[in-house]
Design a protein around this motif. Structure first.
Motif, PDB file in Angstrom:
ATOM      1  N   GLY A   1     -48.578  18.611  -1.012  1.00 34.89           N
ATOM      2  CA  GLY A   1     -47.648  19.015   0.046  1.00 34.89           C
ATOM      3  C   GLY A   1     -46.182  18.819  -0.303  1.00 34.89           C
ATOM      4  O   GLY A   1     -45.294  19.331   0.379  1.00 34.89           O
ATOM      5  N   SER A   2     -45.913  18.063  -1.365  1.00 42.00           N
ATOM      6  CA  SER A   2     -44.513  17.841  -1.760  1.00 42.00           C
ATOM      7  C   SER A   2     -43.994  19.076  -2.484  1.00 42.00           C
ATOM      8  O   SER A   2     -44.586  19.523  -3.468  1.00 42.00           O
ATOM      9  N   ALA A   3     -42.872  19.613  -1.998  1.00 42.38           N
ATOM     10  CA  ALA A   3     -42.314  20.821  -2.601  1.00 42.38           C
ATOM     11  C   ALA A   3     -41.126  20.497  -3.498  1.00 42.38           C
ATOM     12  O   ALA A   3     -40.866  21.194  -4.477  1.00 42.38           O
ATOM     13  N   TYR A   4     -40.400  19.450  -3.153  1.00 39.91           N
ATOM     14  CA  TYR A   4     -39.256  19.072  -3.998  1.00 39.91           C
ATOM     15  C   TYR A   4     -39.089  17.556  -3.978  1.00 39.91           C
ATOM     16  O   TYR A   4     -38.904  16.956  -2.917  1.00 39.91           O
ATOM     17  N   ILE A   5     -39.217  16.943  -5.146  1.00 43.55           N
ATOM     18  CA  ILE A   5     -39.047  15.495  -5.271  1.00 43.55           C
ATOM     19  C   ILE A   5     -38.100  15.244  -6.438  1.00 43.55           C
ATOM     20  O   ILE A   5     -38.345  15.717  -7.558  1.00 43.55           O
ATOM     21  N   CYS A   6     -37.039  14.514  -6.161  1.00 37.78           N
ATOM     22  CA  CYS A   6     -36.016  14.296  -7.179  1.00 37.78           C
ATOM     23  C   CYS A   6     -35.497  12.871  -7.083  1.00 37.78           C
ATOM     24  O   CYS A   6     -35.449  12.303  -5.996  1.00 37.78           O
ATOM     25  N   ARG A   7     -35.163  12.270  -8.236  1.00 40.25           N
ATOM     26  CA  ARG A   7     -34.504  10.958  -8.192  1.00 40.25           C
ATOM     27  C   ARG A   7     -33.130  11.076  -8.838  1.00 40.25           C
ATOM     28  O   ARG A   7     -32.999  11.623  -9.939  1.00 40.25           O
ATOM     29  N   THR A   8     -32.138  10.588  -8.132  1.00 41.16           N
ATOM     30  CA  THR A   8     -30.760  10.629  -8.628  1.00 41.16           C
ATOM     31  C   THR A   8     -30.158   9.230  -8.470  1.00 41.16           C
ATOM     32  O   THR A   8     -30.820   8.307  -8.009  1.00 41.16           O
ATOM     33  N   ALA A   9     -28.904   9.107  -8.876  1.00 45.79           N
ATOM     34  CA  ALA A   9     -28.188   7.841  -8.696  1.00 45.79           C
ATOM     35  C   ALA A   9     -26.764   8.168  -8.269  1.00 45.79           C
ATOM     36  O   ALA A   9     -26.310   9.310  -8.403  1.00 45.79           O
ATOM     37  N   VAL A  10     -26.061   7.180  -7.719  1.00 39.45           N
ATOM     38  CA  VAL A  10     -24.670   7.422  -7.305  1.00 39.45           C
ATOM     39  C   VAL A  10     -23.738   6.430  -8.016  1.00 39.45           C
ATOM     40  O   VAL A  10     -22.784   5.930  -7.447  1.00 39.45           O
ATOM     41  N   ASN A  11     -24.044   6.155  -9.287  1.00 44.96           N
ATOM     42  CA  ASN A  11     -23.268   5.153 -10.013  1.00 44.96           C
ATOM     43  C   ASN A  11     -22.082   5.717 -10.779  1.00 44.96           C
ATOM     44  O   ASN A  11     -21.283   4.960 -11.316  1.00 44.96           O
ATOM     45  N   ASN A  12     -21.966   7.050 -10.877  1.00 45.18           N
ATOM     46  CA  ASN A  12     -20.777   7.633 -11.518  1.00 45.18           C
ATOM     47  C   ASN A  12     -20.574   9.047 -10.972  1.00 45.18           C
ATOM     48  O   ASN A  12     -21.487   9.604 -10.337  1.00 45.18           O
ATOM     49  N   PRO A  13     -19.392   9.611 -11.187  1.00 40.49           N
ATOM     50  CA  PRO A  13     -19.103  10.933 -10.581  1.00 40.49           C
ATOM     51  C   PRO A  13     -20.109  12.013 -10.956  1.00 40.49           C
ATOM     52  O   PRO A  13     -20.494  12.817 -10.103  1.00 40.49           O
ATOM     53  N   ALA A  14     -20.571  12.006 -12.190  1.00 39.01           N
ATOM     54  CA  ALA A  14     -21.531  13.047 -12.594  1.00 39.01           C
ATOM     55  C   ALA A  14     -22.829  12.908 -11.791  1.00 39.01           C
ATOM     56  O   ALA A  14     -23.382  13.894 -11.280  1.00 39.01           O
ATOM     57  N   ASN A  15     -23.286  11.676 -11.662  1.00 39.28           N
ATOM     58  CA  ASN A  15     -24.522  11.454 -10.902  1.00 39.28           C
ATOM     59  C   ASN A  15     -24.342  11.725  -9.409  1.00 39.28           C
ATOM     60  O   ASN A  15     -25.273  12.166  -8.731  1.00 39.28           O
ATOM     61  N   ILE A  16     -23.130  11.439  -8.919  1.00 41.31           N
ATOM     62  CA  ILE A  16     -22.853  11.740  -7.507  1.00 41.31           C
ATOM     63  C   ILE A  16     -22.945  13.254  -7.274  1.00 41.31           C
ATOM     64  O   ILE A  16     -23.550  13.712  -6.297  1.00 41.31           O
ATOM     65  N   ASN A  17     -22.394  14.028  -8.193  1.00 44.08           N
ATOM     66  CA  ASN A  17     -22.481  15.489  -8.079  1.00 44.08           C
ATOM     67  C   ASN A  17     -23.927  15.963  -8.154  1.00 44.08           C
ATOM     68  O   ASN A  17     -24.346  16.850  -7.426  1.00 44.08           O
ATOM     69  N   ARG A  18     -24.698  15.346  -9.049  1.00 45.09           N
ATOM     70  CA  ARG A  18     -26.116  15.714  -9.159  1.00 45.09           C
ATOM     71  C   ARG A  18     -26.865  15.369  -7.867  1.00 45.09           C
ATOM     72  O   ARG A  18     -27.744  16.111  -7.434  1.00 45.09           O
ATOM     73  N   THR A  19     -26.482  14.235  -7.278  1.00 49.01           N
ATOM     74  CA  THR A  19     -27.129  13.830  -6.022  1.00 49.01           C
ATOM     75  C   THR A  19     -26.869  14.859  -4.933  1.00 49.01           C
ATOM     76  O   THR A  19     -27.767  15.253  -4.188  1.00 49.01           O
ATOM     77  N   LYS A  20     -25.618  15.312  -4.864  1.00 47.78           N
ATOM     78  CA  LYS A  20     -25.300  16.310  -3.835  1.00 47.78           C
ATOM     79  C   LYS A  20     -26.078  17.605  -4.061  1.00 47.78           C
ATOM     80  O   LYS A  20     -26.630  18.183  -3.123  1.00 47.78           O
TER      81      LYS A  20
END
Lengths: 351, 247
Positions: B169-188
């Motif tokens: 049933g999971s359609a989208y599962i992602c793990r991100t981090a908010v420890n630097n600007p690049a990762n913050i952008n990926r999180t968004k």
């Protein structure tokens, strides 16, 4: 309207649908499962939602979410399941979300058995979960009332923004009686507080957290002001032959029908017996009890438990009339043994 | 004059209560920016947890509910079923989601509920003062693992993204981090993708976000960001674990 033969659980489910219930969230447990099964069959056909939840906890929290949309929603379970639901009922009460919660009750404590019982009376009438709160509790006595009370429960729930519980012994869920079908409800009240997306208005919040001292106290007072109004307006009981009664028997639910038979037999034997049947367990019909005490020498509480409602009768009478108890658990007292108890007490009191 | 930066409309003006260096405020903002950009604020209903973000209903400028501990996915399930054209998100911490709410999250995912879960993983119970969570790393000291988490005693940290990605049933599962600007952008980008998956009705979506708790980690905000990189990312790999495409 046509008369149909329906199992109590199905009559209740159909009553809920007639009242506009369009969301059922439940978990299987004997002797309540026919309600979920009925809803599973019916909901997809009428544009409603049926979800078999992963647990009683999830089911009651789905009711929390469902009720917050303003839809009429419900859950049904039986005693051990109701224990698990208490967390959610506390939250629903504080958030003032209208809904129907059904307990087709069985014996405990623990896993107990699947025999009909009334031993969840304290849990139902004292709130049941953490914090100060009450739910309105209706106790039907037959299949017709299973349907009618389900319909009425939704009206009361919306009127007061309160969860309403129907407490029906397992017997009521499973016996079949002919009932008159009712007309579907077509008028529903507005729910401007519902969380449906804030298009064209300020955001709504459904919340039970009140961190400030004054805020918490004032929230509790708001709830209790509402409970006071409910106490003034909604106490209900049926009285039978109480006018001149010297022994007043008090019983609710299926038990009240059995006691009625014993009271009639006692009268034939010359004992002035009467019956008060609380219809609302909360608010408890204490005034009906006091009215019935006019000529009473003693009261007798008959319950399918070790004795719980007896405390409310004692509170209502405040020591004016002694209250005796007769109850069984695992069995449902039959008319003969109740009659025997009435006759024993009558003899003891010289009546 | 051209306006180049402003507070998202999907956030209120309320001053938040989060500690300095805490990632919650930042993650709130990312969600709100996505809501603004997709123009869904007025049809979004959010559900906040018990934990540090318990007051998030004051910060998001949309209809909000406050859930009992761990129960947000059950609440979201019912609302989404009754109002299928609305956007539903739950905002949950690691104690809320991976411990007391484990049943609710696993079954919401298994049923493929069309909701979006924002899972903030900071390896401990923040609001109650830094106790051990299912996500606490081996060796990590918390107030209830004062000698460091040991596998033989407390078991292993739970990888929720991996666990839930195994559900059909999971359609989208992602793990991100908010420890630097690049990762913050990926999180968004991940949050937006999760909302889009919900919009398309593909199923359950979750973004697990590795985030900082300087207060309970006993680190300054900068060192806390580094701690994410050095300690969390090696155990909790970043990336997409499940991407169900449209049929």
């Amino acid at each position: 309207m046509e008369r149909v033969l329906m199992k109590g659980n199905e009559a209740l489910a159909e009553g809920a649908i007639l009242a506009g219930c369009r969301g059922f969230f439940g978990y299987p447990i004997t002797p309540s499962s026919e309600i979920a099964e009925y809803m599973a069959r019916k909901m997809p056909k009428i544009g409603g939602v049926f979800v078999q939840a992963e647990s009683e906890l999830a089911a009651i929290n789905m009711v929390y979410g469902g009720a917050s949309t303003g839809a009429r929603v419900m859950t049904a379970s039986s005693s051990p399941g109701l224990s698990l639901k208490q967390e959610g009922i506390s939250f629903i009460s504080e958030a003032e979300l209208p809904c129907l919660i059904v307990n087709v009750s069985r014996g405990g404590p623990g896993l107990g058995g699947i025999q009909p019982a009334q031993s969840d009376y304290f849990q139902a009438t004292r709130g049941g979960g953490h914090g100060d709160y009450h739910t309105i509790v209706l106790a039907p006595s037959g299949s017709q009332e299973m349907m009618d009370f389900a319909m009425e429960a939704f009206e009361l729930a919306d009127k007061y923004r309160i969860p309403v519980m129907i407490m029906a012994e397992g017997t009521l869920g499973n016996i079949m009686e002919p009932i008159l079908m009712r007309e579907p409800v077509t008028k529903f009240s507005e729910k401007p507080w519902a969380t449906t997306g804030c298009r064209g208005r300020k955001p709504n919040i459904v919340n039970t957290l009140h961190l400030g001292n004054e805020e918490l106290e004032s929230r509790n007072h708001q709830l209790f002001n509402k409970y006071q109004i409910i106490k003034e307006n909604e106490k209900r009981a049926d009285a039978f032959l109480v006018e001149d009664a010297e022994i007043v028997v008090v019983a609710f639910g299926i038990m009240s029908r059995i006691v009625k038979k014993a009271v009639i037999e006692a009268r034939k034997k010359g004992v002035k017996a009467g019956l008060v049947r609380p219809v609302t367990l909360w608010p408890f019909p204490d005034e009906h009890i006091r009215t019935a005490a006019k000529n009473a020498r003693l009261f007798l509480s008959v319950e399918i438990s070790m004795g719980q409602m007896i405390q409310d009768i004692q509170l209502a009478l405040a020591g004016r009339v002694p209250v005796e108890f007769y109850g069984r658990i695992g069995f449902t007292p039959n008319p003969e043994e109740i009659l025997q108890e009435i006759m024993r007490l009558a003899e003891r009191e010289g009546l | 004059m051209k306006k180049v930066f402003q507070k998202p409309e999907s956030l209120t003006d309320a001053k938040n209560h989060y500690c300095p260096g805490c990632s919650h405020g930042l993650i709130h903002r990312l969600i709100a920016e996505c809501m603004d950009e997709m123009n869904i604020r007025e049809k979004t209903i959010g559900i906040c947890p018990v934990g540090c973000s318990v007051l998030a209903y004051d910060y998001f400028n949309c209809d909000m509910l406050e859930a009992a501990h761990g129960r947000a996915p059950a609440i979201a399930t019912a609302i989404k079923r009754l109002l299928p054209d609305r956007f539903l998100f739950t905002y949950q911490g690691d104690g809320d989601l991976a411990s007391i709410g484990m049943a609710e999250i696993v079954h919401a995912s298994a049923r493929g509920e069309k909701i979006t879960v924002i899972f903030v993983n900071n390896t401990l119970y923040g609001m109650t003062g830094g106790q051990m969570a299912p996500t606490t790393l081996l060796g990590q000291v918390t107030t209830t693992s004062p000698y460091g988490r040991k596998a033989e005693n407390e078991g292993y940290p739970m990888k929720m993204a991996e666990l839930l990605s195994s559900n059909e049933g999971s359609a989208y599962i992602c793990r991100t981090a908010v420890n630097n600007p690049a990762n913050i952008n990926r999180t968004k980008r991940a949050i937006k993708k999760a909302f889009q998956v919900q919009e398309k009705g593909l199923g359950f979506s979750m973004v697990e976000i590795l985030s900082a708790c300087p207060t309970n980690w006993g680190l300054n905000p900068l060192d806390a960001m580094k701690w994410i990189e050095d300690n969390m990312v090696p155990y909790y790999p970043l990336g997409e674990f499940k991407v169900k495409e449209e049929q």
